[in-house]
Design a protein around this motif. Structure first.
Motif, mmCIF file in Angstrom:
data_model
loop_
_atom_site.group_PDB
_atom_site.id
_atom_site.type_symbol
_atom_site.label_atom_id
_atom_site.label_comp_id
_atom_site.label_asym_id
_atom_site.label_seq_id
_atom_site.Cartn_x
_atom_site.Cartn_y
_atom_site.Cartn_z
ATOM 1 N N ILE A 203 -17.849 1.941 11.123
ATOM 2 C CA ILE A 203 -17.009 2.782 10.276
ATOM 3 C C ILE A 203 -15.945 1.895 9.654
ATOM 4 N N ALA A 204 -15.854 1.934 8.326
ATOM 5 C CA ALA A 204 -14.851 1.170 7.597
ATOM 6 C C ALA A 204 -13.908 2.145 6.898
ATOM 7 N N LEU A 205 -12.610 1.949 7.062
ATOM 8 C CA LEU A 205 -11.614 2.799 6.416
ATOM 9 C C LEU A 205 -11.241 2.237 5.051
ATOM 10 N N HIS A 206 -10.979 3.167 4.120
ATOM 11 C CA HIS A 206 -10.589 2.787 2.766
ATOM 12 C C HIS A 206 -9.470 3.700 2.284
ATOM 13 N N ASP A 209 -8.593 4.905 -3.298
ATOM 14 C CA ASP A 209 -9.083 4.130 -4.431
ATOM 15 C C ASP A 209 -10.152 3.123 -4.036
ATOM 16 N N GLY A 210 -10.516 3.097 -2.735
ATOM 17 C CA GLY A 210 -11.611 2.239 -2.303
ATOM 18 C C GLY A 210 -11.205 0.938 -1.663
ATOM 19 N N ALA A 211 -9.909 0.644 -1.587
ATOM 20 C CA ALA A 211 -9.474 -0.602 -0.966
ATOM 21 C C ALA A 211 -9.652 -0.525 0.548
ATOM 22 N N PRO A 212 -10.149 -1.607 1.185
ATOM 23 C CA PRO A 212 -10.341 -1.573 2.641
ATOM 24 C C PRO A 212 -9.013 -1.514 3.382
ATOM 25 N N VAL A 213 -9.053 -0.841 4.561
ATOM 26 C CA VAL A 213 -7.859 -0.687 5.386
ATOM 27 C C VAL A 213 -8.209 -1.064 6.819
ATOM 28 N N GLU A 246 -1.262 9.434 11.109
ATOM 29 C CA GLU A 246 0.060 9.527 11.720
ATOM 30 C C GLU A 246 1.023 8.614 10.980
ATOM 31 N N GLU A 247 2.130 9.198 10.506
ATOM 32 C CA GLU A 247 3.149 8.452 9.764
ATOM 33 C C GLU A 247 2.534 7.679 8.598
ATOM 34 N N GLY A 248 1.606 8.346 7.928
ATOM 35 C CA GLY A 248 1.018 7.772 6.730
ATOM 36 C C GLY A 248 -0.050 6.727 6.951
ATOM 37 N N ALA A 249 -0.462 6.521 8.209
ATOM 38 C CA ALA A 249 -1.478 5.507 8.490
ATOM 39 C C ALA A 249 -2.628 6.128 9.273
#
Length: 404
Positions: A203-206, A209-213, A246-249
């Motif tokens: 699982i990859a988070l983005h 806009d599609g940028a990896p996180v 949580e807290e925007g993340a």
């Protein structure tokens, strides 16, 4: 006793269908007499209602779309989409997928869940357009039909697409991103302002806009997803991954199956929309319940194998299940005891491999029988009594409860 209700076709898509659906509101569902300062879920041109404008929106094998108003017991023809292979709904939109793309239907009715209260809306229904892609897409939605994103994954090409749900609410189909992944099974799951792309055993988070996180998370054979009030669930071979914000993340947590379990894994989740507990069939062993608040699985044995299950997650802890011969069971979510059972309703459809769906809300359950040419409303709190039986003009191959 159940009663059969013949449905009356009112109008075709366009101005006539808009008038027809607008005219379906009963006095109790008229726009609120005074505006509210809480505008969550509101969009321009939508009327706020005093109660939900519940309906059953169905699509037949030729792509004909119909909407049954459950208050007035009238039906409206919304037009036609490409013939679907599968259909997913978030309670407002229907995403009708086939091998070449996804057609999007806006039923025009929805509920905004504000945790301690709700807002109900009605707008003009519409066919919004199509998103092209190779292979029958998996679709993942959030609990909001006016904000956030909607995820599509096309297995033949491996394309991962995030649609802008706010744009859908304005009648526009806008792709936030389209990412290339390896062909095969996969999911694009919205989580707040982020999206998780599950494919190739990870699982990859983005960002939207599609940028990896951040880092990727292992998830062998991802299958099945649902969003609760707590967060977004993704099924993996060894359990589930829960994604919260949580807290925007984004925060990723693993919820493994109980140690020593031999029951088959969950591959599809269902519940009363937004509730924290989700249900999934555990092969012949019964039903898996995943409590996303407690981060815990429970294997609920059932007296016979079931083919579908959904968690009502009410004060009585009801779980609804569908048997292979087409009966709806009301199961005690603690003991697994059967509290009530309907008569066989969709046995012929199940035997023919037709796409039957069992949907639950707070007070009723709904079931479609394509072979039987019927849809049913079931009062699960009253011994699984069939409260109403509907006979639509076109075969309800796929359907969704909308306005919830």
């Amino acid at each position: 006793m159940p009663h059969s209700v013949p449905l009356r076709t009112t109008a075709a898509l366009g101005a006539l269908s808009v008038i027809a659906l607008a005219g379906c509101a009963a006095p109790a569902a008229d726009p609120a007499p005074t505006p509210t300062t809480d505008t969550h879920g509101e969009i321009a041109g939508a009327a706020e209602l005093a109660e939900p404008a519940l309906g059953l929106t169905s699509i037949d094998g030729d792509g004909r779309v119909s909407h049954l108003d459950l208050l007035e017991e009238t039906t409206a023809d919304l037009g036609r989409v490409s013939a679907p292979t599968s259909v997913h709904s978030d309670g407002r939109y229907l995403f009708a997928a086939n091998a070449s793309g996804v057609s999007i239907v806006d039923s025009g009715v929805w509920t905004w869940d504000h945790v301690d209260h709700f807002h109900y809306y009605r707008a003009a229904p519409a066919l919004l357009g199509e998103v092209s892609g190779a292979g029958v897409a998996t679709v993942a939605t959030s609990n909001s039909s006016t904000t956030g994103g909607t995820g599509l994954f096309f297995p033949d090409s491996g394309e991962a697409v995030l649609l802008d749900t706010e744009a859908l609410s304005k009648g526009e189909v806008v792709e936030r991103f389209r990412l290339e992944r390896a062909p095969g099974a996969g999911l694009v799951v919205p989580a707040g302002s982020f999206a998780a792309v599950a494919s190739s055993d990870e699982i990859a988070l983005h960002t939207g806009d599609g940028a990896p996180v951040g880092e990727t998370t292992p998830c062998v054979e991802p299958a099945g997803t649902l969003t609760t009030r707590v967060g977004a669930v993704i099924g993996c071979r060894d359990g589930a991954v829960l994604i919260t914000v949580e807290e925007g993340a984004p925060v990723v947590e693993r919820i493994p199956y109980p140690e020593g379990t031999t029951a088959p894994r969950a591959t599809s989740f269902a519940n009363r929309e937004g509730r924290p507990t989700v249900a999934a069939v555990a092969g012949d062993a019964g039903v898996w319940l995943l409590d996303t608040r407690e981060r815990a699985w429970t294997l609920l044995p059932t007296p016979e194998p079931v083919v579908q299950a959904t968690a009502v997650d009410d004060k009585d802890e009801n779980v609804l299940a569908l048997t292979a011969d087409g009966r709806v069971l009301v199961v005690d979510g603690v003991t697994g005891a059967v509290r009530a059972a309907s008569t066989p309703l969709v046995g012929a459809s199940l035997a023919a491999g037709q796409p039957v769906s069992l949907i639950a809300d707070q007070q009723r359950a709904y079931l479609n029988g394509p072979t039987e040419g019927r849809m049913w409303e079931i009062d699960f709190a009253d011994d699984a009594r069939v409260a109403r039986e509907f006979t639509p003009e076109s075969t309800p191959l796929f359907f969704a409860e909308t306005g919830r």
